[in-house]
Scaffold this motif. Structure first.
Motif, short mmCIF file in Angstrom:
data_model
loop_
_atom_site.label_atom_id
_atom_site.label_comp_id
_atom_site.label_asym_id
_atom_site.label_seq_id
_atom_site.Cartn_x
_atom_site.Cartn_y
_atom_site.Cartn_z
N ILE A 121 -7.42 -22.45 15.57
CA ILE A 121 -6.18 -22.63 15.62
C ILE A 121 -5.05 -22.64 15.90
O ILE A 121 -5.06 -22.38 14.67
N ALA A 122 -4.03 -23.06 16.14
CA ALA A 122 -2.96 -22.76 16.20
C ALA A 122 -2.27 -24.40 15.30
O ALA A 122 -2.75 -25.31 15.46
N VAL A 123 -1.64 -24.00 14.14
CA VAL A 123 -1.15 -24.97 13.17
C VAL A 123 0.38 -25.08 13.69
O VAL A 123 1.17 -24.56 13.43
N LEU A 124 0.93 -26.40 13.50
CA LEU A 124 2.36 -26.50 13.59
C LEU A 124 2.85 -26.86 12.65
O LEU A 124 2.37 -28.38 12.58
N ILE A 125 4.26 -26.88 12.10
CA ILE A 125 3.81 -28.07 10.53
C ILE A 125 5.54 -28.38 10.61
O ILE A 125 6.65 -27.88 10.78
N LYS A 126 5.85 -29.83 11.12
CA LYS A 126 7.12 -30.40 10.83
C LYS A 126 7.24 -30.73 9.45
O LYS A 126 5.98 -31.12 8.53
N ASN A 127 8.94 -30.96 8.92
CA ASN A 127 8.86 -31.39 8.05
C ASN A 127 8.73 -32.30 7.89
O ASN A 127 8.47 -33.81 8.70
N PRO A 128 8.72 -33.17 6.00
CA PRO A 128 8.94 -34.26 6.15
C PRO A 128 9.92 -35.58 6.41
O PRO A 128 10.20 -34.01 6.02
N ILE A 129 9.22 -36.62 6.56
CA ILE A 129 10.35 -37.66 6.68
C ILE A 129 11.86 -37.29 5.91
O ILE A 129 12.74 -37.67 6.06
N ASN A 130 11.75 -37.03 4.26
CA ASN A 130 12.45 -36.62 3.56
C ASN A 130 12.96 -35.75 3.25
O ASN A 130 12.40 -34.57 3.78
N PRO A 131 13.92 -35.07 2.84
CA PRO A 131 14.12 -33.90 2.43
C PRO A 131 14.32 -32.93 1.71
O PRO A 131 15.18 -32.90 0.96
N ASP A 132 13.06 -33.28 1.89
CA ASP A 132 12.26 -31.65 0.08
C ASP A 132 11.57 -30.63 0.96
O ASP A 132 10.39 -30.65 1.14
N SER A 137 7.76 -26.56 2.76
CA SER A 137 6.69 -25.22 2.67
C SER A 137 5.11 -25.42 1.43
O SER A 137 4.44 -24.29 1.54
N GLY A 138 4.89 -26.04 0.78
CA GLY A 138 3.95 -26.46 0.16
C GLY A 138 2.75 -26.80 1.78
O GLY A 138 1.94 -26.07 1.55
N ALA A 139 3.05 -27.93 2.60
CA ALA A 139 2.84 -27.79 3.63
C ALA A 139 1.92 -26.26 4.19
O ALA A 139 0.69 -25.85 5.01
N VAL A 140 3.30 -26.00 4.49
CA VAL A 140 3.01 -24.56 4.96
C VAL A 140 2.22 -23.07 4.37
O VAL A 140 1.46 -22.46 5.21
N GLU A 141 2.38 -23.27 3.21
CA GLU A 141 1.13 -22.82 2.20
C GLU A 141 -0.03 -23.55 2.08
O GLU A 141 -1.52 -21.86 2.34
N ARG A 142 -0.59 -24.50 2.24
CA ARG A 142 -2.03 -25.22 2.96
C ARG A 142 -2.50 -24.41 3.72
O ARG A 142 -3.47 -24.39 4.04
N ILE A 143 -1.56 -24.67 4.52
CA ILE A 143 -1.99 -23.42 6.27
C ILE A 143 -2.60 -22.64 6.04
O ILE A 143 -3.44 -22.00 6.64
N GLN A 144 -1.08 -22.02 5.24
CA GLN A 144 -1.30 -20.49 5.53
C GLN A 144 -2.81 -19.86 4.02
O GLN A 144 -3.63 -18.82 5.01
N GLN A 145 -3.18 -20.90 3.61
CA GLN A 145 -4.07 -20.20 2.56
C GLN A 145 -5.41 -20.44 3.66
O GLN A 145 -6.35 -20.22 2.58
N ALA A 146 -5.64 -21.65 4.63
CA ALA A 146 -6.69 -21.49 5.00
C ALA A 146 -6.91 -20.89 6.20
O ALA A 146 -8.26 -20.91 7.00
N GLY A 147 -6.07 -19.17 6.15
CA GLY A 147 -6.25 -18.60 7.09
C GLY A 147 -6.08 -18.87 8.76
O GLY A 147 -6.26 -17.81 8.99
N ILE A 148 -5.42 -20.01 8.91
CA ILE A 148 -4.19 -20.14 10.09
C ILE A 148 -3.48 -18.32 10.21
O ILE A 148 -2.50 -18.48 9.62
N GLU A 149 -3.96 -17.77 11.50
CA GLU A 149 -2.70 -16.89 11.91
C GLU A 149 -1.45 -17.59 12.83
O GLU A 149 -0.35 -17.01 12.20
N SER A 150 -1.93 -18.29 13.93
CA SER A 150 -1.00 -18.64 14.05
C SER A 150 -0.22 -19.71 13.94
O SER A 150 -0.32 -21.34 14.23
N ILE A 151 0.97 -19.71 13.40
CA ILE A 151 1.66 -20.98 12.52
C ILE A 151 3.34 -21.14 12.50
O ILE A 151 3.48 -20.32 12.52
N ALA A 152 3.24 -21.80 13.00
CA ALA A 152 5.00 -22.18 13.15
C ALA A 152 5.67 -23.70 12.14
O ALA A 152 4.88 -24.58 11.87
N ALA A 153 6.58 -22.98 11.98
CA ALA A 153 7.44 -25.40 11.59
C ALA A 153 8.11 -25.55 12.71
O ALA A 153 8.84 -25.06 13.70
N ILE A 154 8.28 -26.65 12.58
CA ILE A 154 8.79 -27.47 13.46
C ILE A 154 9.97 -28.70 12.00
O ILE A 154 9.37 -28.99 11.79
#
Ligand code: PEP
Ligand code: MN
Length: 355
Positions: A121-132, A137-154
């Motif tokens: 499945i493809a995964v989109l990762i929104k930024n956290p509500i606070n400017p951190d 990027s930690g969330a992006v890396e967790r999804i990357q480490q799960a082997g998901i190929e279709s990733i984008a940040a929002i």
């Protein structure tokens, strides 16, 4: 292959929340003929306060699956738990997005990462509500480490206590730009609807995002925005979306004809920046010498008169060079602050030696 990588901006549109079958079918069929790459629809809506529309849950996923078969476009929805991922998979939803209130929680992000692992499945990762940026990027890396190929940040902007802002969520553009710098291959989209909070600002912010080299846009679209059960003020009709998309100027990142001119100017800028950094280094050496003198003679490190004099002279020099005072002030606040901190470090080191 990452499905979110596309040469023109990737467009995600659809309602904030899926409200009923008819609403979804109506918006989906209107989006069919538009240059929309993926349809969004919230099935579980995270509301700040109880008593508001919280989404229709599983039945809405069923309507989404039907709408998908009808218009032959991929669909996405928000998930915040393992169970929600499993239901999204059951109804063949193409992508899930991790909402801003979930990206803040590494436990939940990891739970979602574990649930999507091996599913494709493809995964989109929104930024956290606070400017951190680290949480994002930690969330992006967790999804990357799960082997998901279709990733984008929002990028959907950041919460603020400032009630006078024209934005619902402040853009803080430097943060998504830094995310893009860290992950070169990661497409970053801009959710203009949640940044703006009202439909009048959408086109300006969407253009701004494209000018800042964002790879796509998310825009909430509803057949009857004023009657929407959530985020009514920021949603637009499919017809308005069509006009908005037509109005966007797609800027080319590079163009062969002007590439040489750009390169030449960039080379000069690089040389100038190297000189600026070199000078800052030399300046700091002098600041340290000055610090030693102040410490040896028991002179206060920060002196208000000196700071006032720096502000007055530097802003005047700025004006002589067509640089506005606010910019120069910000720059010298940064430089002076670092200088004072460096001198305090010298003082503290000396105190420690004595102890
Ligand atoms: C949404 O997309 O409807 C939503 C709730 O988004 P966010 O997580 O950005 O607030
Ligand atoms: Mn919304």
């Amino acid at each position: 292959m990452n499905i979110f990588i596309k040469s023109s901006p990737y467009i995600i549109a659809g309602p904030c929340g899926v409200e009923d079958e008819q609403q979804l079918m109506s918006v989906a069929s209107a989006l069919q003929s538009l240059p929309v790459d993926m349809v969004r629809g919230g099935v579980w809506k995270p509301r700040s306060k109880p008593g508001y529309f919280e989404g229709r849950g599983e039945p809405a996923l069923q309507w989404m699956q039907q709408a998908k078969e009808m218009i032959h476009k991929p669909f996405c929805t928000e998930v915040a738990s393992k169970e929600q991922v499993e239901l999204a998979l059951k109804y063949k939803i193409d992508a899930v997005w991790i909402g801003a209130r979930t990206t803040v929680n590494p436990f939940l992000v990891q739970e979602i990462a574990d649930a999507v692992k091996g599913t494709g499945i493809a995964v989109l990762i929104k930024n956290p509500i606070n400017p951190d940026i680290e949480l994002w990027s930690g969330a992006v890396e967790r999804i990357q480490q799960a082997g998901i190929e279709s990733i984008a940040a929002i990028h959907r902007g950041f919460s603020s206590y400032d009630t006078h802002s024209i934005y619902r969520n402040k853009p803080n553009w430097a943060i998504p730009i830094e995310l893009k710098r860290r992950y070169k291959a990661l497409p970053v989209f801009c959710d203009v609807s949640h940044i703006c909070g009202n439909r009048t600002l959408l086109a300006t912010v969407a253009q701004r995002a494209l000018d800042l080299d964002f790879d796509g846009l998310m825009i909430e679209t509803h057949p009857n925005p004023d009657e929407a059960l959530s985020d009514a003020k920021q949603q637009i009709t499919p017809a308005a979306l069509s006009e908005l998309l037509k109005s966007l100027v797609i800027r080319q990142v590079t163009c062969d004809d002007v590439q040489n001119d750009i390169e030449q100017i960039r080379q000069i800028l690089d040389t100038m920046d190297a000189e600026v950094v070199d000078l800052l280094g030399k300046r700091m050496e002098l600041v340290k010498q000055l610090g030693d003198i102040k410490i040896a003679h028991n002179i206060a490190i920060f002196q208000q008169d000196r700071w006032r004099e720096i502000v007055d002279s530097r802003t005047q020099w700025g004006e002589n060079n067509n640089l506005d005072a606010a910019f120069i002030l910000k720059l010298f606040e940064l430089i002076h602050d670092k200088s004072i901190k460096t001198q305090f470090e010298l003082l503290n080191a000396l105190k420690q030696d004595k102890n």
